[in-house]
Design a protein around this motif. Structure first.
Motif, PDB file in Angstrom:
ATOM      1  N   GLY A 112       0.782  -1.224   0.000  1.00  0.00           N
ATOM      2  CA  GLY A 112       0.000   0.000   0.000  1.00  0.00           C
ATOM      3  C   GLY A 112       0.816   1.278   0.000  1.00  0.00           C
ATOM      4  O   GLY A 112       0.249   2.363   0.017  1.00  0.00           O
ATOM      5  N   TYR A 113       2.133   1.158  -0.003  1.00  0.00           N
ATOM      6  CA  TYR A 113       2.963   2.365  -0.063  1.00  0.00           C
ATOM      7  C   TYR A 113       4.349   2.000  -0.572  1.00  0.00           C
ATOM      8  O   TYR A 113       4.741   0.834  -0.614  1.00  0.00           O
ATOM      9  N   THR A 114       5.107   3.018  -0.964  1.00  0.00           N
ATOM     10  CA  THR A 114       6.509   2.857  -1.336  1.00  0.00           C
ATOM     11  C   THR A 114       7.341   3.823  -0.508  1.00  0.00           C
ATOM     12  O   THR A 114       6.938   4.960  -0.291  1.00  0.00           O
ATOM     13  N   ALA A 115       8.477   3.352  -0.034  1.00  0.00           N
ATOM     14  CA  ALA A 115       9.384   4.178   0.765  1.00  0.00           C
ATOM     15  C   ALA A 115      10.621   4.500  -0.050  1.00  0.00           C
ATOM     16  O   ALA A 115      11.205   3.627  -0.679  1.00  0.00           O
ATOM     17  N   ARG A 116      11.018   5.758  -0.050  1.00  0.00           N
ATOM     18  CA  ARG A 116      12.208   6.218  -0.747  1.00  0.00           C
ATOM     19  C   ARG A 116      12.946   7.218   0.142  1.00  0.00           C
ATOM     20  O   ARG A 116      12.371   7.773   1.076  1.00  0.00           O
TER      21      ARG A 116
ATOM     22  N   TYR B 170      -6.964   8.584  -0.333  1.00  0.00           N
ATOM     23  CA  TYR B 170      -5.600   8.126  -0.564  1.00  0.00           C
ATOM     24  C   TYR B 170      -4.686   8.450   0.604  1.00  0.00           C
ATOM     25  O   TYR B 170      -3.837   7.644   0.974  1.00  0.00           O
ATOM     26  N   PHE B 171      -4.836   9.607   1.212  1.00  0.00           N
ATOM     27  CA  PHE B 171      -4.022   9.928   2.380  1.00  0.00           C
ATOM     28  C   PHE B 171      -4.382   9.033   3.562  1.00  0.00           C
ATOM     29  O   PHE B 171      -3.502   8.598   4.314  1.00  0.00           O
ATOM     30  N   THR B 172      -5.666   8.753   3.726  1.00  0.00           N
ATOM     31  CA  THR B 172      -6.093   7.858   4.802  1.00  0.00           C
ATOM     32  C   THR B 172      -5.530   6.458   4.594  1.00  0.00           C
ATOM     33  O   THR B 172      -5.012   5.826   5.528  1.00  0.00           O
ATOM     34  N   ASP B 173      -5.619   5.950   3.359  1.00  0.00           N
ATOM     35  CA  ASP B 173      -5.098   4.614   3.061  1.00  0.00           C
ATOM     36  C   ASP B 173      -3.591   4.550   3.250  1.00  0.00           C
ATOM     37  O   ASP B 173      -3.049   3.549   3.749  1.00  0.00           O
ATOM     38  N   LEU B 174      -2.887   5.604   2.844  1.00  0.00           N
ATOM     39  CA  LEU B 174      -1.438   5.650   3.022  1.00  0.00           C
ATOM     40  C   LEU B 174      -1.081   5.638   4.501  1.00  0.00           C
ATOM     41  O   LEU B 174      -0.197   4.887   4.945  1.00  0.00           O
ATOM     42  N   TYR B 175      -1.786   6.439   5.292  1.00  0.00           N
ATOM     43  CA  TYR B 175      -1.526   6.493   6.734  1.00  0.00           C
ATOM     44  C   TYR B 175      -1.748   5.120   7.375  1.00  0.00           C
ATOM     45  O   TYR B 175      -0.930   4.644   8.169  1.00  0.00           O
ATOM     46  N   ARG B 176      -2.844   4.466   7.021  1.00  0.00           N
ATOM     47  CA  ARG B 176      -3.149   3.155   7.602  1.00  0.00           C
ATOM     48  C   ARG B 176      -2.111   2.110   7.202  1.00  0.00           C
ATOM     49  O   ARG B 176      -1.716   1.275   8.027  1.00  0.00           O
ATOM     50  N   ALA B 177      -1.660   2.156   5.948  1.00  0.00           N
ATOM     51  CA  ALA B 177      -0.649   1.200   5.494  1.00  0.00           C
ATOM     52  C   ALA B 177       0.656   1.380   6.265  1.00  0.00           C
ATOM     53  O   ALA B 177       1.309   0.397   6.649  1.00  0.00           O
ATOM     54  N   LEU B 178       1.040   2.617   6.529  1.00  0.00           N
ATOM     55  CA  LEU B 178       2.256   2.877   7.283  1.00  0.00           C
ATOM     56  C   LEU B 178       2.118   2.415   8.731  1.00  0.00           C
ATOM     57  O   LEU B 178       3.028   1.787   9.285  1.00  0.00           O
ATOM     58  N   LYS B 179       0.987   2.705   9.341  1.00  0.00           N
ATOM     59  CA  LYS B 179       0.776   2.308  10.739  1.00  0.00           C
ATOM     60  C   LYS B 179       0.795   0.790  10.896  1.00  0.00           C
ATOM     61  O   LYS B 179       1.271   0.269  11.916  1.00  0.00           O
ATOM     62  N   MET B 180       0.266   0.084   9.890  1.00  0.00           N
ATOM     63  CA  MET B 180       0.274  -1.383   9.952  1.00  0.00           C
ATOM     64  C   MET B 180       1.695  -1.932   9.957  1.00  0.00           C
ATOM     65  O   MET B 180       1.945  -3.023  10.480  1.00  0.00           O
ATOM     66  N   ASP B 181       2.639  -1.181   9.401  1.00  0.00           N
ATOM     67  CA  ASP B 181       4.048  -1.589   9.402  1.00  0.00           C
ATOM     68  C   ASP B 181       4.836  -0.940  10.536  1.00  0.00           C
ATOM     69  O   ASP B 181       6.073  -0.958  10.542  1.00  0.00           O
ATOM     70  N   GLY B 182       4.133  -0.326  11.471  1.00  0.00           N
ATOM     71  CA  GLY B 182       4.793   0.264  12.620  1.00  0.00           C
ATOM     72  C   GLY B 182       5.475   1.580  12.341  1.00  0.00           C
ATOM     73  O   GLY B 182       6.361   1.994  13.090  1.00  0.00           O
ATOM     74  N   ILE B 183       5.078   2.267  11.260  1.00  0.00           N
ATOM     75  CA  ILE B 183       5.669   3.553  10.889  1.00  0.00           C
ATOM     76  C   ILE B 183       4.690   4.667  11.241  1.00  0.00           C
ATOM     77  O   ILE B 183       3.525   4.631  10.852  1.00  0.00           O
TER      78      ILE B 183
END
Length: 228
Positions: free
Chosen positions: A65-69, A183-196
């Motif tokens: 659900g996200y990409t980190a760079r 999209y911002f909500t989905d991005l936030y949730r995807a990050l939180k699920m990975d502990g970010i």
């Protein structure tokens, strides 16, 4: 090192002031056929093969659900946005920056257009209101070490520090405010699920393609982490 990876764009979306409503974007109103997919973002490698993009570092462990760079330290030309809810303010900001790359600078030099066009919004996290907002163009590699100074009003050079960028891409033209919020909500949730835990004091959007001309790519972005 590779070209700028996954980032996104939002034209004032979920952090606007005054509760103004925006009209739906072209694809938000369009009824899709069973085989159409107007929201599928244009691939970055196709975009950056034609137009210069910033150089970034790939981060291992990009999640679902996200990409980190990591965006390296780089020089951008920027301008403030007077009203982050008003599409006219974005156009005014764009043309101020375009005049800079078209020769309104101390050297009278014409500078090639790059992508993405980035909008950054600084947020009061207690009220969820925008404190200030800015539009930026990345300066090509040939101008990173000695960029010409702006001569136009309201235009400045800014050096972005090296920072994490967490992003989620979307396609289609002129996304609605509601779509940006999703999209911002989905991005936030995807990050939180990975502990970010993203830093909600600063959010951004990136536009990689010319609106209404072929396949699109825009991206919603969080910068860095509160616990970095």
């Amino acid at each position: 090192m590779e070209k700028w990876g996954e980032m996104r764009n939002k034209n004032g979306g979920s952090y606007g002031k005054g509760g103004k409503s925006w009209s739906k974007g072209k694809w938000d109103k369009k009824k899709m056929s069973a085989h159409s997919c107007p929201y599928k973002p244009k691939p970055l490698d196709e975009i950056c093969a034609v137009t210069e993009c910033p150089v970034i570092e790939e981060v291992n462990g990009t999640g679902c659900g996200y990409t980190a760079r990591i965006l390296g330290e780089s020089v951008w030309v920027g301008t403030p946005l007077e009203d982050n809810e008003d599409p006219a303010a974005f156009m005014e900001g764009f043309w101020r920056l375009f005049r800079y790359i078209n020769g309104s600078n101390s050297d009278g030099t014409k500078i090639a257009m790059t992508v993405p066009v980035v909008n950054i919004f600084f947020i009061d996290t207690s009220s969820h209101r925008v404190i200030s907002s800015y539009m930026y163009f990345y300066l090509p590699a040939a101008f990173q070490d000695s960029p010409p100074q702006p001569t136009g009003d309201g235009v400045f050079l800014d050096t972005f520090a090296r920072q994490y960028v967490y992003s989620r891409a979307l396609g289609g033209n002129s996304p609605s405010k509601e779509r940006w919020q999703r999209y911002f909500t989905d991005l936030y949730r995807a990050l939180k699920m990975d502990g970010i835990t993203p830093d909600l004091r600063k959010v951004g959007t990136a536009m990689f393609t010319r609106p209404y001309y072929g396949r699109q790519r825009q991206e919603a972005m969080y910068f860095g982490c509160m616990d970095d």
